[in-house]
Design an enzyme around this catalytic site. Structure first.
Site, PDB file in Angstrom:
ATOM      1  N   ASP A 136      25.231  50.812  33.596  1.00 51.29           N
ATOM      2  CA  ASP A 136      25.715  50.214  32.362  1.00 51.29           C
ATOM      3  C   ASP A 136      24.706  50.445  31.238  1.00 51.29           C
ATOM      4  O   ASP A 136      23.505  50.635  31.482  1.00 51.29           O
ATOM      5  CB  ASP A 136      25.919  48.703  32.538  1.00 51.29           C
ATOM      6  CG  ASP A 136      27.043  48.384  33.500  1.00 51.29           C
ATOM      7  OD1 ASP A 136      27.913  49.245  33.708  1.00 51.29           O
ATOM      8  OD2 ASP A 136      27.046  47.258  34.041  1.00 51.29           O
ATOM      9  N   LYS A 137      25.179  50.396  30.023  1.00 50.57           N
ATOM     10  CA  LYS A 137      24.324  50.645  28.859  1.00 50.57           C
ATOM     11  C   LYS A 137      23.069  49.789  28.883  1.00 50.57           C
ATOM     12  O   LYS A 137      21.961  50.276  28.626  1.00 50.57           O
ATOM     13  CB  LYS A 137      25.126  50.372  27.573  1.00 50.57           C
ATOM     14  CG  LYS A 137      24.325  50.580  26.294  1.00 50.57           C
ATOM     15  CD  LYS A 137      25.182  50.303  25.061  1.00 50.57           C
ATOM     16  CE  LYS A 137      24.363  50.498  23.791  1.00 50.57           C
ATOM     17  NZ  LYS A 137      25.194  50.263  22.566  1.00 50.57           N
TER      18      LYS A 137
END
Length: 311
Positions: A136-137
């Site tokens: 995830d970012k």
């Protein structure tokens, strides 16, 4: 390229036939050509499961050359390991691995890789070259990149076979009822909010297994609350899996704006936490046909400093 199908070539799926005809392309790449209507049967587009018939005329159109829309960006990479086949990096938080479907992100890890002239596999196309798995970012930590198609397939198969050991460190709200535990709950996309995932008993939900172990429990400053540092291992790799699973048992990841507690998250802002407390700590897999190899990333400064302010 045009081919007239003879009796020996008939009665087989078109994607299987093309895979043997063009061995340098993977089955998924062949299927994409078919989906993009670059493969015709008797001058008509077809589907990947079409059964070839004798006297069919099979035509493969030339793939249009597309300029890579991703701008190379020269930023330093935190390299854990590199050879001719793979690149293992310590991905920083606040950086998407690749663009989303809409292409909103102007700066992603792919841009950085291109900016550093890293050779990448062609699998994933021009938007996701070399990407075997993702984080995830706002999740930091170990990420492996494939430099060529052969290695990409080799690594991809290990992830598909659940032969990769994936270990994360996370800080969660509260104290799990047992020091160790397993969450075996299928996950699917939330139909109300398409950007979220959820635990579900729906037939469309995919099997998802998460194991956790409590490393240490802390008191949250200026509160009666407690939080726990966990070591988490996942057998599967569903989107947001750890975040969804921990939230489903009442212990969401601290700092998680999507699945966490706003009230708890607010308590950690004065401690300097600006993102979800989730870090990909270790990845163990085969990088060729030899023995398994482990790659490790310790907690980054921003997360370690939060722990040091707890007691």
């Amino acid at each position: 390229m045009k081919i007239k199908i003879n009796s020996e070539q008939s009665n087989q799926r078109i994607d299987a036939f093309l895979s043997s005809l063009i061995p340098e392309k993977s089955r998924s790449q062949i299927q994409k050509l078919i989906k993009d209507e670059l493969v015709l049967i008797n001058n008509t587009s077809t589907k990947k499961n079409y059964q070839l018939q004798e006297n069919d005329t099979l035509e493969i159109l030339e793939v249009p050359k597309t300029k890579n829309p991703l701008k190379p960006i020269k930023k330093p990479l935190d390299i854990i390991f590199e050879n001719d086949d793979i690149l293992v990096i310590n991905k920083p938080a606040n950086l998407s691995v690749h663009q989303d479907i809409q292409g909103h992100q102007k700066e992603t890890l792919i841009n950085w890789l291109l900016g550093n002239d890293i050779t990448l596999s062609s699998i994933g196309g021009i938007h996701r070259p070399g990407i075997v798995h993702r984080l995830d970012k706002d999740t930091s930590g170990v990420l492996i990149i494939a430099k060529n198609d052969k290695t990409h397939h080799f690594l991809q198969q290990q992830f598909a076979d659940r032969a990769v050991d994936k270990t994360y460190l996370t800080l969660v709200d509260g104290t799990p009822p047992t020091k160790t535990g397993t969450i075996n709950s299928p996950i699917t996309r939330d139909l109300v909010d398409r950007k979220k995932m959820k635990v579900s008993s729906s037939s469309k939900a995919r099997p998802s297994v998460t194991h956790f172990k409590t490393i240490q429990t802390y008191h949250v400053p200026n509160s009666t609350k407690k939080c726990s540092l966990l070591k988490v291992q996942i057998e599967t790799g569903r989107t947001h899996q750890i975040r969804v699973h921990m939230a489903s048992i009442g212990h969401p990841v601290i700092g998680d704006d999507k699945y966490g507690s706003t009230k708890i998250n607010q308590l950690f802002k004065p401690l300097g936490l600006k993102r979800q407390f989730l870090h990909a700590h270790k990845l163990k897999l085969k990088i060729n046909n030899s023995e398994n190899k482990s790659f490790t990333s310790e907690l980054p400064t921003d997360l370690q400093s939060v722990l040091e302010k707890l007691n």
